[in-house]
Each structure stands twice: as C-alpha cells, then as structure tokens.
Design a protein around this motif. Structure first.
Motif, PDB file in Angstrom:
ATOM      1  N   ASN A  99      26.342 -63.226 -47.692  1.00  0.00           N
ATOM      2  CA  ASN A  99      27.599 -63.364 -48.424  1.00  0.00           C
ATOM      3  C   ASN A  99      27.323 -63.768 -49.862  1.00  0.00           C
ATOM      4  OD1 ASN A  99      30.464 -63.107 -48.167  1.00  0.00           O
ATOM      5  ND2 ASN A  99      30.608 -65.318 -48.472  1.00  0.00           N
TER       6      ASN A  99
ATOM      7  N   SER B 261      32.128 -61.796 -51.869  1.00  0.00           N
ATOM      8  CA  SER B 261      33.388 -61.845 -52.617  1.00  0.00           C
ATOM      9  C   SER B 261      33.165 -62.154 -54.090  1.00  0.00           C
ATOM     10  CB  SER B 261      34.322 -62.902 -52.011  1.00  0.00           C
ATOM     11  OG  SER B 261      33.749 -64.200 -52.114  1.00  0.00           O
TER      12      SER B 261
ATOM     13  N   GLU C 164      36.120 -65.042 -55.661  1.00  0.00           N
ATOM     14  CA  GLU C 164      36.759 -64.950 -54.352  1.00  0.00           C
ATOM     15  C   GLU C 164      37.359 -63.587 -54.012  1.00  0.00           C
ATOM     16  OE1 GLU C 164      39.614 -68.109 -54.091  1.00  0.00           O
ATOM     17  OE2 GLU C 164      38.209 -69.609 -54.845  1.00  0.00           O
ATOM     18  N   ARG C 165      37.559 -62.705 -54.993  1.00  0.00           N
ATOM     19  CA  ARG C 165      38.283 -61.457 -54.734  1.00  0.00           C
ATOM     20  C   ARG C 165      37.507 -60.226 -55.187  1.00  0.00           C
ATOM     21  NH1 ARG C 165      43.091 -63.259 -58.142  1.00  0.00           N
ATOM     22  NH2 ARG C 165      43.468 -61.013 -58.279  1.00  0.00           N
TER      23      ARG C 165
ATOM     24  N   LYS D  26      34.289 -57.384 -50.909  1.00  0.00           N
ATOM     25  CA  LYS D  26      35.709 -57.547 -50.587  1.00  0.00           C
ATOM     26  C   LYS D  26      36.582 -56.815 -51.592  1.00  0.00           C
ATOM     27  CE  LYS D  26      39.081 -61.248 -49.697  1.00  0.00           C
ATOM     28  NZ  LYS D  26      39.239 -62.732 -49.665  1.00  0.00           N
TER      29      LYS D  26
ATOM     30  N   ASN E 260      34.743 -58.685 -46.667  1.00  0.00           N
ATOM     31  CA  ASN E 260      33.403 -58.976 -47.191  1.00  0.00           C
ATOM     32  C   ASN E 260      32.352 -58.979 -46.076  1.00  0.00           C
ATOM     33  OD1 ASN E 260      34.296 -61.292 -45.906  1.00  0.00           O
ATOM     34  ND2 ASN E 260      33.437 -62.697 -47.421  1.00  0.00           N
TER      35      ASN E 260
END
Length: 367
Positions: free
Chosen positions: A205, A234, A264-265, A269, A276
């Motif tokens: 991640n 992300s 985060e976005r 993702k 993600n």
C-alpha cells in the motif's frame, strides 16, 4: 521468568504487535488491532500454545487498543518479563540515524517531524503515549529513514537553493527497516547477491524502491516525505509540483484538501476509481482496474531502471511487501518491461520489519 521484547507498529487505524523472546528472538505472539476509530477489533495468536483471540473492543482509540494488547499479554503470557517496547517511527529527520531509547526531549523532537509524515508520524507517537502504562519497560524508537542515512549528498539533494537545503528540504527515503531486513537476509542466504547491485522493491500500500550495493543504500525513490516516487495504494507518488500549485491557485483547493487528495484519494485507488487493493483490481473486469495496474507496473520498471543507473547496473531484483510477495502477475508485468537490461536474478523475500526492530532493540539494550 522469560525476558521478552514487545514490538509495535502503530498506524492511523491499526496497531500491529509481536512479542519476541529476548535471548533467541523467537516469536511468542503476534496480532493486531484493526478498525481504530470505527469499530476496533483485536485478533491475535499465541505461538506457544496456539491460542487464538478474536474479539471486538468497547472503545476505538489508540489507548484502548494498547490496553487490549497489554491485557492479552497479561492473560496468556508464560512468565514473560517485558524488557522494552520497540516502536516503528517513520521519520527520523536529520537527527536520528540509529535506534534510540525515547526520552521526553526525543519525543518532542519527533513531534516536530509530524508535517513530514502526516499519515504515519502522529500515530507512531500515539503508540508511544499509549504504551506509557508499561512503566518499567523503556520505549525504543526504530526509524524507517535510518537505513538511507549514509547515501552520498548527490542522492539526497533537491535542486533548490542552499538556504532551503539547510532547513532540511532534502530527500530522506523510507521503508528502511524493510530494506535493512532484506540486506541481512541476502548476506545470510545469498552472499553473492548481497555483494552485488540489487534493486529491492518494497511494494505494498506504500511502495518504494531502493538501490543497494554491497548491502548499503545508494539511492531510493521516496524523498522528503513518504509521498514521492512510485504510485501507491492511495498516494500519488511523483507528481509535477506545478500541478499542486495549480490545484491550489486555479482550482481553489485548500492545503488540507490537496493533502488529502495526494495521500488518500490517488494512486491505485484514484487511477482505478475502484480500490487500492491489488487482489481486487486483478479480479476486476473493469478496464480502469487494468489501467491502474499497468500504470503501476510501468512506473516501477521506470524507477527500477533509474535505480540501476545510480549503481551502474543491476545484478538482482528483490521483491518484498504485500504486492511484491503475493501478486505474481504484477511482478511479471514489471520484469517484462525490464527485459532490455542485462539478465539479472529475481528473488522474492518476505518482509519482516518487526523482527528487524526486535534485533535493533536488543542490540541497543546490550550496547
């Protein structure tokens, strides 16, 4: 009575822990608290007995999560004596090149680094605060930046004026605990590879590459923060800095909105608009999922070639991390794009940052 080390990796919504016997560093227990802030749950296994724990927690904060871990240890231990608690700290800045026993002064300095790792550092420090109830056991900090400290200045610098570089605007690199573990496994099991030029990929991640020659970090893809380099779950990875100022000046996004978008976005993702999670994307028939994975593989291969340039060649590529270890189609897509390079060896080595932290903690205590 058995002396043990408690190793903690505290994130925004999770707390992972492992208990190691001090003498041989054999793992005695492992587990995690997930869903902190939104329905926390503790799951764990006691290695000695095979006992399995899986239960919800009544509260959702880090202090409750830490309390649940300590209660679990108290309930299932077999005469364990906690010698120290070892914490993963993502950013050590320019000050911390080695593990340290945490004092109030060191904690204050670590707090100044929060803006450099906003997704990680606050929660790493929350884990330290929550472990205060283990009053007799010192807290030890192990830093994700430390493995890269010895890089040559040309690999650390940004092309900005000296006044900014002197204020700490420079490249630090991350995932150092993972790369430290890889270098030691190579030295133990593949000494011929360890002596050569290795591109190690911690792909998960969070994702980065490290150029290692003779087991030392030469170059890495992450920079001042854990946002640069490869696209991640992300996080954007590298992005034109002008695009960031454009979003703020012309699109009217605030600093906080831009930060949330970047961290985060974005990444897999944002590219896929779906998830993600690589397993989910591999199983999806949506063309956006294929595009996101193709983009990821392309960028990893491009940066791997850059890492090879930093070392003057490549003798081996080592995959680690959740994607690197488990997603064979992604590995194949990356390697197919690197086929133009001279033949090099490919290895998959399981990440073990927790054991690396235990090793560092024991070495510090015995120094």
């Amino acid at each position: 009575m058995i002396d043990v080390l408690l190793v903690l990796n505290t994130g925004s919504s999770s707390l992972k822990f492992e208990v190691f016997g001090y003498d041989r560093l054999d793992r005695l227990a492992k587990g995690k608290v997930t869903g902190i802030g939104s329905g926390a749950r503790l799951s764990a296994i006691i290695e000695e007995t095979g006992a399995i724990v899986d239960r919800p927690l009544t509260d959702d904060d880090h202090d409750t999560a830490m309390g649940a871990v300590i209660d679990l240890i108290d309930r299932y231990d077999d005469g364990w004596h906690m010698v120290a608690t070892v914490h993963r700290i993502v950013h050590g800045g320019e000050t911390f090149a080695d593990p340290v026993i945490i004092t109030p002064e060191i904690l204050s300095e670590l707090e100044t680094l929060v803006p450099l790792a906003p997704l990680h550092q606050p929660y790493n420090l929350a884990g330290i605060a929550a472990s205060d109830r283990l009053a007799d056991a010192p807290d030890i900090a192990c830093f994700d930046t430390a493995f890269h400290v010895g890089q040559a200045p040309v690999f650390k610098a940004f092309a900005v004026e000296e006044a900014l570089r002197e204020k700490g605007i420079r490249r630090y690199g991350f995932h150092g605990l993972s790369y430290d573990w890889i270098s030691r496994v190579l030295a133990r099991d593949y000494p011929d590879v360890a002596r050569g030029r290795v591109v190690a990929g911690h792909l998960g991640n969070g994702a980065s590459l490290c150029a290692m020659a003779g087991g030392r970090s030469i170059d890495t893809t992450m920079g001042m923060t854990a946002l640069d380099g490869l696209p991640m779950g992300s996080r954007t990875g590298a992005i034109d800095a002008g695009a960031v100022t454009y979003m703020m000046r012309s699109l009217g996004l605030s600093v906080d909105e831009v930060e949330r978008m970047l961290y985060e976005r974005s990444g897999l993702k944002g590219l896929s608009g779906l998830s993600n999670d690589v397993k989910t994307l591999l199983e999806s028939a949506d063309p956006r999922a294929a595009f996101a994975l193709d983009y990821f593989a392309l960028r990893v291969a491009q940066y791997a070639a850059m890492m090879a340039t930093s070392m003057g060649g490549i003798d081996a590529f080592v995959f680690t991390g959740g994607i690197g270890e488990n997603a064979a189609p992604v590995r194949e897509a990356i390697l197919s794009r690197l086929a133009f390079l001279q033949p090099f060896r490919t290895l998959v080595i399981a990440a073990n940052e927790e054991r690396m932290m235990a090793m560092h903690g024991k070495t510090l205590l015995e120094a």
